[in-house]
Enzyme design. Structure first.
Site, PDB file in Angstrom:
ATOM      1  N   ARG A   1       0.202  -8.295  13.375  1.00 22.03           N
ATOM      2  CA  ARG A   1      -0.324  -7.171  12.833  1.00 22.03           C
ATOM      3  C   ARG A   1      -1.244  -7.881  11.504  1.00 22.03           C
ATOM      4  O   ARG A   1      -2.265  -7.571  11.354  1.00 22.03           O
ATOM      5  CB  ARG A   1       0.841  -6.803  12.033  1.00 22.03           C
ATOM      6  CG  ARG A   1       0.942  -5.740  13.280  1.00 22.03           C
ATOM      7  CD  ARG A   1       2.216  -4.490  12.511  1.00 22.03           C
ATOM      8  NE  ARG A   1       1.455  -3.842  12.010  1.00 22.03           N
ATOM      9  CZ  ARG A   1       2.129  -3.718  11.160  1.00 22.03           C
ATOM     10  NH1 ARG A   1       3.028  -3.265  10.443  1.00 22.03           N
ATOM     11  NH2 ARG A   1       1.003  -2.398   9.946  1.00 22.03           N
TER      12      ARG A   1
ATOM     13  N   LYS B   1       0.727  -1.196   0.186  1.00 19.76           N
ATOM     14  CA  LYS B   1      -0.201   0.036   0.165  1.00 19.76           C
ATOM     15  C   LYS B   1       0.866   1.492   0.102  1.00 19.76           C
ATOM     16  O   LYS B   1       0.668   1.991  -1.249  1.00 19.76           O
ATOM     17  CB  LYS B   1      -1.269  -0.011   0.787  1.00 19.76           C
ATOM     18  CG  LYS B   1      -1.623  -0.777   1.038  1.00 19.76           C
ATOM     19  CD  LYS B   1      -2.727  -1.250   2.675  1.00 19.76           C
ATOM     20  CE  LYS B   1      -2.053  -0.723   3.655  1.00 19.76           C
ATOM     21  NZ  LYS B   1      -1.564  -2.162   4.220  1.00 19.76           N
TER      22      LYS B   1
END
Length: 194
Positions: A151, A14
């Site tokens: 995560r 991203k």
């Protein structure tokens, strides 16, 4: 004005793709992590609330995160558009964002989901950590397999409902993030238009 949301696990690419769009199209990158750090440092009203949550080890309340994102979106008003990264993470946040943007009559254009398998994420994080060690003599604290798994697990738990939420609104665009950087960039460009 281009209004985008990037959704994907850590290591999906991203940030790399956001940097390209910032450089090529003049979009503003709105990262909730950056907004939180800046607000805490500035000791703004929202920053004080965020710091209290962080210091206690809790999650920053939705209303604080939403308030910070709304401030970031106000800054984006004079730009070519923006990329929201790290927000929304829940349907409640997505609903709040939708209401805010509807009030401004500035709906999202696309929500881009970076699809990538866990084993490839682990390889990417390992490579990123090695490059950082070579370049800087250090590594990011989140660049190890155990932290990555945690995560990614948090990402999956928090965002599993966002796909259906945005599919219902016909905004979700899935990008195969296993591809190389150029192929992913081309897929995004095809999705959002020239």
């Amino acid at each position: 004005m281009t209004r985008l949301v990037f959704i994907g696990p850590p290591g999906a690419g991203k940030g790399t793709q956001a940097e390209r769009l910032i450089r090529e199209r003049g979009l503003l990158h709105i990262s909730t992590g950056d907004l939180l750090r800046d607000a805490i440092k500035a000791q703004s009203a929202l920053g004080v609330q965020a710091k209290a949550a962080v210091d206690s080890g809790g999650l920053v309340p939705d209303e604080v995160v939403i308030g910070l994102v709304e401030e970031g979106l106000e800054i984006a008003a004079g730009r070519a558009g923006y990329i929201l990264d790290g927000f929304p993470r829940t349907v409640a946040q997505a609903s709040a964002l939708e209401a805010y943007l509807a009030e401004k009559n500035l709906p999202l254009d696309h929500v881009i989901l970076f699809d990538i398998p866990l084993e490839l994420l682990e390889a990417r994080i390992k490579t990123r950590a090695e490059r950082l060690r070579e370049a800087e003599g250090s590594s990011r604290s989140d660049d190890n397999a155990d932290v990555l798994r945690r995560r990614v697990g948090e990402f999956i738990r928090a965002t599993v409902q966002l796909g259906p939420f945005y599919e219902q609104r016909r905004l979700l665009r899935r990008i195969d993030a296993r591809q190389d950087v150029e192929a992913v960039a081309a897929a995004i460009a095809s999705t959002i238009g020239a």
